[in-house]
Design a protein around this motif. Structure first.
Motif, mmCIF file in Angstrom:
data_model
loop_
_atom_site.group_PDB
_atom_site.id
_atom_site.type_symbol
_atom_site.label_atom_id
_atom_site.label_comp_id
_atom_site.label_asym_id
_atom_site.label_seq_id
_atom_site.Cartn_x
_atom_site.Cartn_y
_atom_site.Cartn_z
ATOM 1 N N ASN A 90 6.151 10.196 -2.971
ATOM 2 C CA ASN A 90 4.781 9.922 -2.645
ATOM 3 C C ASN A 90 3.949 11.049 -2.955
ATOM 4 N N HIS A 91 4.560 12.182 -3.117
ATOM 5 C CA HIS A 91 3.642 13.429 -3.618
ATOM 6 C C HIS A 91 3.592 13.484 -5.137
ATOM 7 N N THR A 92 4.974 13.358 -5.854
ATOM 8 C CA THR A 92 4.813 13.727 -7.192
ATOM 9 C C THR A 92 4.110 12.705 -7.957
ATOM 10 N N GLY A 93 4.234 11.014 -7.468
ATOM 11 C CA GLY A 93 3.852 9.928 -8.087
ATOM 12 C C GLY A 93 4.702 9.694 -9.272
ATOM 13 N N VAL A 94 4.294 8.966 -10.080
ATOM 14 C CA VAL A 94 5.099 8.396 -11.048
ATOM 15 C C VAL A 94 4.862 8.791 -12.395
ATOM 16 N N ASN A 95 5.638 8.389 -13.360
ATOM 17 C CA ASN A 95 4.995 8.369 -14.830
ATOM 18 C C ASN A 95 5.041 6.785 -15.168
ATOM 19 N N ALA A 96 6.154 6.241 -15.677
ATOM 20 C CA ALA A 96 6.088 4.944 -15.757
ATOM 21 C C ALA A 96 6.187 4.235 -14.417
ATOM 22 N N GLY A 97 5.752 2.845 -14.154
ATOM 23 C CA GLY A 97 5.827 2.356 -12.898
ATOM 24 C C GLY A 97 7.060 2.384 -12.230
ATOM 25 N N LEU A 98 7.210 2.443 -10.974
ATOM 26 C CA LEU A 98 8.443 2.401 -10.179
ATOM 27 C C LEU A 98 8.383 1.493 -9.063
ATOM 28 N N ILE A 99 9.338 0.677 -8.454
ATOM 29 C CA ILE A 99 9.169 -0.221 -7.636
ATOM 30 C C ILE A 99 10.640 -0.093 -6.892
ATOM 31 N N ASN A 119 7.067 0.072 8.515
ATOM 32 C CA ASN A 119 6.847 1.024 8.866
ATOM 33 C C ASN A 119 7.020 2.299 7.734
ATOM 34 N N TYR A 120 7.953 2.190 6.954
ATOM 35 C CA TYR A 120 8.133 3.218 5.839
ATOM 36 C C TYR A 120 7.024 3.298 4.982
ATOM 37 N N ALA A 121 6.405 2.185 4.632
ATOM 38 C CA ALA A 121 5.064 2.169 3.665
ATOM 39 C C ALA A 121 4.080 2.978 4.370
ATOM 40 N N LYS A 122 3.843 2.561 5.545
ATOM 41 C CA LYS A 122 2.816 3.361 6.437
ATOM 42 C C LYS A 122 3.020 4.756 6.485
ATOM 43 N N PHE A 123 4.317 5.198 6.997
ATOM 44 C CA PHE A 123 4.764 6.617 6.923
ATOM 45 C C PHE A 123 4.582 7.256 5.615
ATOM 46 N N ALA A 124 5.083 6.622 4.484
ATOM 47 C CA ALA A 124 5.011 7.267 3.297
ATOM 48 C C ALA A 124 3.679 7.318 2.494
ATOM 49 N N LYS A 125 2.860 6.338 3.132
ATOM 50 C CA LYS A 125 1.392 6.513 2.873
ATOM 51 C C LYS A 125 1.212 5.635 1.293
ATOM 52 N N ILE A 126 2.270 4.736 1.169
ATOM 53 C CA ILE A 126 2.252 4.253 -0.230
ATOM 54 C C ILE A 126 2.017 2.570 -0.307
ATOM 55 N N PRO A 127 1.591 2.087 -1.273
ATOM 56 C CA PRO A 127 1.438 0.408 -1.258
ATOM 57 C C PRO A 127 2.672 -0.391 -0.972
ATOM 58 N N MET A 128 2.575 -1.423 -0.362
ATOM 59 C CA MET A 128 3.758 -2.217 -0.074
ATOM 60 C C MET A 128 3.257 -3.655 -0.459
ATOM 61 N N LEU A 129 4.079 -4.479 -1.354
ATOM 62 C CA LEU A 129 3.845 -5.932 -1.342
ATOM 63 C C LEU A 129 4.849 -6.682 -0.641
ATOM 64 N N ASP A 130 4.435 -7.767 -0.305
ATOM 65 C CA ASP A 130 5.207 -8.720 0.774
ATOM 66 C C ASP A 130 5.122 -10.192 0.167
ATOM 67 N N LYS A 200 -1.043 18.277 -3.143
ATOM 68 C CA LYS A 200 -0.737 16.825 -3.207
ATOM 69 C C LYS A 200 -1.142 16.018 -1.945
ATOM 70 N N HIS A 201 -1.048 16.577 -0.713
ATOM 71 C CA HIS A 201 -1.437 15.780 0.123
ATOM 72 C C HIS A 201 -2.606 15.391 0.360
ATOM 73 N N PRO A 202 -3.976 16.214 0.008
ATOM 74 C CA PRO A 202 -5.228 15.591 0.110
ATOM 75 C C PRO A 202 -5.300 14.532 -1.051
ATOM 76 N N GLN A 203 -4.489 14.559 -1.904
ATOM 77 C CA GLN A 203 -4.569 13.470 -3.120
ATOM 78 C C GLN A 203 -3.955 12.280 -2.482
ATOM 79 N N ILE A 204 -2.993 12.259 -1.688
ATOM 80 C CA ILE A 204 -2.328 11.309 -1.349
ATOM 81 C C ILE A 204 -3.431 10.372 -0.229
ATOM 82 N N GLU A 205 -4.149 11.427 0.493
ATOM 83 C CA GLU A 205 -5.032 10.468 1.379
ATOM 84 C C GLU A 205 -6.288 9.807 0.786
#
Length: 582
Positions: A90-99, A119-130, A200-205
């Motif tokens: 969640n800090h490094t991000g990606v180059n090509a898309g990763l799911i 809970n993990y999506a919220k914990f890791a502060k990343i998008p989740m699709l359902d 990276k952390h401020p960038q995640i926020e």
């Protein structure tokens, strides 16, 4: 493009191939397993089984950094194993898309716990699709890659059992040909030393706020206005149950379930008289909606945190009249306790362990059934790989307490490769004192017989290096290593007793292959009614081929030849030599 009727897992595999996917890696676990198997069956994209979920995600991260769209698959408990790389990804991000596809199991149909991956999506502060059906499972893969690349973040794609396994109509889209992007050396982006990670952390926020704005206008989240007396916020499979329960209600259907769109939620809540939140397991939406200052009339105050929801539960929660019959479990269904397959080598092992009455530290796999009647021969099961490390801790405390009993750890080959090896290494390094029995059936049996580093074949069917466990165990520092044959009860009892009596770590390896995976069939046995006394000693092996037949005052044992696999375990328990081959 021809429409297809396929499951959610199959739809994700198809969507991966049609969305320019390049690399897929996972670890089998119900209900996620078929996704990677389907990627392999389609044969268009490289895919592989990894020894565990952490390795699977790390390999997908490497593929993404190298410029290829990547997919990693696992069940919900697997994310616990993969959480270490996930919380840095969640800090490094990606180059090509990763799911990261994760399959939850509400109701615990085949799992040791019931955690909610949202809970993990919220914990890791990343998008989740359902997704809510197979079509969305297919579509959300492409949307996930686009979001991943647009916001430089991994995307979690969550399914539940009913989405993974239920079939629905899917209209495929025009295929995107795989394109591998540039492989860039970018130290501040991919090397998470503290000085780079702090940036990276401020960038995640900041990224979360941008994702939130995206969620406000994305077609992934839609309002279906109907009767304004009741408005329901929901997602995933719960959406289907809501539409069945209240087809005319107003619904805010969330496809992007993290982060939530506050403006859209407030707009929706303000347009209906009563607001209901329907979600399986945790109150992820409800807690956030209440924190927005919005009143939730019906939510977890009426719907359980446990298990699956259905239309009747939703109707009842909303105050509708629901018949007690509809809510009650179906009665008079015949009990069908889970048992070992007829002819399985695990039966012989647990017949002896039950006889010896020693403490058995178990693990995740077919052999976990040894904990159930009539064996009752497994006394703790925590998580993948925990049997050995837990037995080590037990032995250390036994020594402190002055107890002489030596614990037994039972683990399968795939679980040993997954995370059992490190426990054994620790036992050897720290002077442990447990007997470890590795049931090496050359497959990942519990999830249907997938390949692993010991099976000699990859997911895509190519020959592979076949790892032998005995040399590996010795290399980890274990001196006492022996093989056993659990189809021979006398030999099994003798060698287990020797392992228990010998001080220090002792490893036994049973190399009998899985009878289902390798289609092993032997002549069935039969019972001589003149010799059978009806003592029922053979029934203690818990084989489904054995039954009783009326015979005077004392029923005698019979063997169903259509079920018997001729393993001979029951025959060895008969003192009256009443059993023989047909």
């Amino acid at each position: 493009m021809t429409k297809q009727i396929i499951s959610g897992n199959e739809a994700i595999a198809l969507g991966f191939g049609d969305s320019g996917g390049v690399f897929a890696s996972g670890y089998p676990g119900t209900p996620s397993t078929e996704t990677l198997e389907e990627v392999a069956r389609l044969g268009e994209v490289y895919c592989e089984w990894a020894p565990n979920e952490k390795v699977a995600l790390e390999s997908a991260i490497g593929a993404s950094i190298a410029g290829g769209r990547a997919l990693s698959t696992m069940k919900h408990v697997g994310v616990n194993v993969a959480a270490d790389p996930l919380l840095t990804l969640n800090h490094t991000g990606v180059n090509a898309g990763l799911i990261l596809m994760v399959s939850d199991d509400p109701g615990m149909h085949s799992s040791q716990n019931e955690q909610d991956s949202r809970n993990y999506a919220k914990f890791a502060k990343i998008p989740m699709l359902d997704p809510a059906n197979s079509q969305e499972a297919y579509d959300f893969v492409r949307a996930g890659f686009e979001i991943s690349e647009q916001f430089d973040a991994p995307v979690m794609l969550r399914t539940t059992t009913r989405i993974s396994h239920a079939k629905g109509l899917v209209q495929p889209k025009e295929k995107i040909e795989p394109k591998i992007g540039e492989w860039v050396k970018d130290v501040p982006k991919y090397v998470m030393l503290p000085n780079f990670a702090r940036i990276k952390h401020p960038q995640i926020e900041e990224r979360l706020l941008k994702l939130q704005e995206f969620a406000e206008t994305s077609e992934l989240n839609r309002i279906e206005m109907g009767d304004k007396d009741l408005g329901i916020i929901t997602s995933g499979i719960s959406y289907q149950h809501v539409k069945e329960a209240f087809p005319n209600a107003s619904v805010l259907k969330l496809g992007l379930v993290h982060p939530l769109p506050p403006k859209k939620i407030k707009e929706f809540a303000g347009s209906v008289k009563r607001l209901m939140v329907v979600e399986e397991l945790d109150a992820i939406f409800e807690e956030q909606i209440r924190a927005m200052g919005i009143r939730v009339d019906i939510g977890k105050n009426k719907i359980s945190y446990c298990g699956e929801v259905n239309a009747e539960i939703i109707r009842a929660a909303a105050g509708e009249s629901v018949s007690a019959k509809a809510m009650a479990p179906v009665e008079k269904l015949p009990a069908r306790p889970p048992v070992f397959c007829s002819g399985c080598a695990h039966r012989g092992l647990f017949t002896i362990l039950a006889k010896l009455k020693t403490f058995v530290s178990g693990d995740i796999g077919c052999y976990t059934l040894g904990a159930l009647p009539p064996m009752n021969a497994m006394h703790s099961v925590i998580d993948m790989g925990a049997s050995i490390s837990a037995a080590h801790g037990m032995a250390k405390v036994n020594a402190i307490a002055g107890r002489e009993e030596k614990p037994v750890a039972v683990i399968g080959d795939s679980t040993f490769f997954h995370s059992g090896m490190t426990g054994l290494l620790s036992m050897a390094y720290n002077g442990g004192n447990a007997l470890v029995i590795i049931m090496d059936n050359r497959t990942t049996g519990m999830t249907g017989g997938q390949e692993n580093p010991g099976s000699g074949q990859t997911l895509q069917g190519t020959p592979a290096k076949q790892v032998e466990i005995a040399p590996l165990v010795r290399a980890l520092g274990i001196e006492n290593v022996a093989e056993l044959n659990t189809y021979d009860l006398k030999e099994t009892e003798a060698i287990i007793k020797k392992g228990l009596e010998t001080p220090g770590p002792y490893v036994l390896i049973d190399k009998n292959p899985c009878i289902l995976r390798y289609r092993i069939k032997k002549p069935a046995l039969t019972v001589d009614p003149d010799k059978c006394t009806g003592c029922r000693a053979c029934l203690k092996v818990g084989c489904m081929a054995l039954g009783l037949t009326a015979s005077g005052d004392k029923p005698k044992v019979r063997i169903d030849p259509n079920v018997c696999n001729g393993c001979g375990i029951c025959k060895q328990t008969c003192k009256f030599d009443a059993m023989s081959e047909v």
